[in-house]
Design a protein around this motif. Structure first.
Motif, short mmCIF file in Angstrom:
data_model
loop_
_atom_site.label_atom_id
_atom_site.label_comp_id
_atom_site.label_asym_id
_atom_site.label_seq_id
_atom_site.Cartn_x
_atom_site.Cartn_y
_atom_site.Cartn_z
N GLY A 159 0.80 -1.21 0.00
CA GLY A 159 0.00 0.00 0.00
C GLY A 159 0.84 1.27 0.00
N VAL A 160 1.95 1.23 0.72
CA VAL A 160 2.83 2.40 0.79
C VAL A 160 3.63 2.58 -0.49
CG1 VAL A 160 4.81 3.41 1.98
CG2 VAL A 160 2.98 2.34 3.31
N LEU A 161 4.24 1.49 -0.96
CA LEU A 161 5.12 1.57 -2.14
C LEU A 161 4.35 1.52 -3.45
CD1 LEU A 161 8.12 -0.71 -1.08
CD2 LEU A 161 7.80 1.74 -0.73
N LYS A 162 3.07 1.13 -3.37
CA LYS A 162 2.21 1.06 -4.55
C LYS A 162 2.76 0.12 -5.62
CE LYS A 162 0.02 5.55 -3.84
NZ LYS A 162 0.31 5.51 -2.39
N ARG A 163 3.16 -1.06 -5.16
CA ARG A 163 3.65 -2.10 -6.06
C ARG A 163 3.60 -3.43 -5.32
NH1 ARG A 163 9.25 -2.89 -7.90
NH2 ARG A 163 8.71 -5.04 -7.39
N PRO A 164 3.46 -4.54 -6.06
CA PRO A 164 3.45 -5.85 -5.39
C PRO A 164 4.82 -6.19 -4.83
CG PRO A 164 3.44 -6.11 -7.78
CD PRO A 164 3.26 -4.64 -7.51
N VAL A 165 4.83 -7.00 -3.79
CA VAL A 165 6.09 -7.47 -3.21
C VAL A 165 6.14 -8.98 -3.31
CG1 VAL A 165 6.06 -5.54 -1.59
CG2 VAL A 165 5.26 -7.77 -0.83
N THR A 166 7.34 -9.52 -3.30
CA THR A 166 7.53 -10.96 -3.22
C THR A 166 7.67 -11.33 -1.75
OG1 THR A 166 8.64 -11.05 -5.37
CG2 THR A 166 9.03 -12.87 -3.86
#
Length: 257
Positions: A159-166
């Motif tokens: 939500g903060v970085l606005k990208r999916p994480v692994t």
């Protein structure tokens, strides 16, 4: 207002203390441009796209985390290196680059600023650092509540970085102590485990870390090299620009990594 290239370099060096670090390339002024500086553009990497954007923004200096020169390079000025240097030299723009010193600064660096974005606070003193050259940060959530599990932490980061994480969701418990080190710091995972982390946040993952996570029961989140390092350069350049009365603009060149 304006300052000189020398005064700007002195301000950056005074703030970041590059002499304290054993690094992978030169820190400080990497390409000399005009003497008088009125505007700084900051960004993550000294790519051609950033240099072209800085030219368009009428910058006198560029401040980045990833500069042009690294240990082990051939030293040949061809291809992409020629293109980037031609733009810098042709438009008389100074290039300042700080790698590990920018990661490590306790308030304005990449790790400190990522923690600020994520609402994480490092433990005070030496207990809040780990890993080689004490680059890694170790702490807890600012509100003291922690996270229900690794999936909740990953959702928060996304939500903060606005990208999916692994996510390697191997903790199987509430996440209270979080370790983080931006960029390509996957090699710090073992040190994070030894420091007592329930989860480790960094930019990238390599093959060994999956096994460590599964065997040690510590969650691993790879959140993007560029994505985790978007905050330090703009914080440092903005701070120094305000200190010296200069204009500053952060330009984020999109990068999926």
């Amino acid at each position: 207002m304006s300052t000189t290239r020398h005064e700007l370099l002195h301000a950056f060096d005074l703030l970041l203390a590059p002499g304290r670090f054993k690094d992978y390339g030169p820190n400080g002024l990497q390409v000399e441009g005009r003497t008088v500086v009125r505007k700084i553009v900051s960004g993550v990497t000294a790519s051609r796209a950033l240099i072209e954007a800085a030219i368009h923004a009428e910058a006198d200096a560029i401040f980045v985390h990833h500069g042009l020169f690294w240990r082990g390079q051939s030293g040949c000025v061809t291809g992409w290196m020629k293109q980037r240097l031609s733009l810098l030299l042709g438009h008389d723009i100074n290039l300042f680059a700080y790698h590990l010193p920018l990661d490590a600064h306790p308030e304005l660096g990449n790790n400190a600023q990522l923690g600020l974005q994520l609402g994480l606070v490092a433990h005070p003193g030496a207990t809040g650092r780990f890993g080689e050259q004490e680059l890694g940060f170790l702490g807890t959530r600012e509100n003291g509540e922690g996270f229900a599990d690794a999936k909740a932490l990953a959702a928060h980061v996304e939500g903060v970085l606005k990208r999916p994480v692994t996510l390697l969701d191997t903790a199987q418990r509430p996440i209270k102590t979080v370790a983080w080190c931006t960029g390509g710091a996957q090699g710090y995972f073992e040190a994070a485990i030894a420091a007592g982390a329930d989860a480790f946040i960094t930019g990238e993952i390599s093959e060994p870390q999956a096994h460590y996570a599964r065997e040690m029961g510590v969650a691993f989140l790879a959140c993007g090299h560029h994505a985790t390092e978007r905050y330090g350069a703009q914080a440092v350049a903005g701070h120094v620009a305000a200190q010296l009365g200069l204009l500053h603009e952060f330009i984020d060149i999109d990068n999926p990594a």
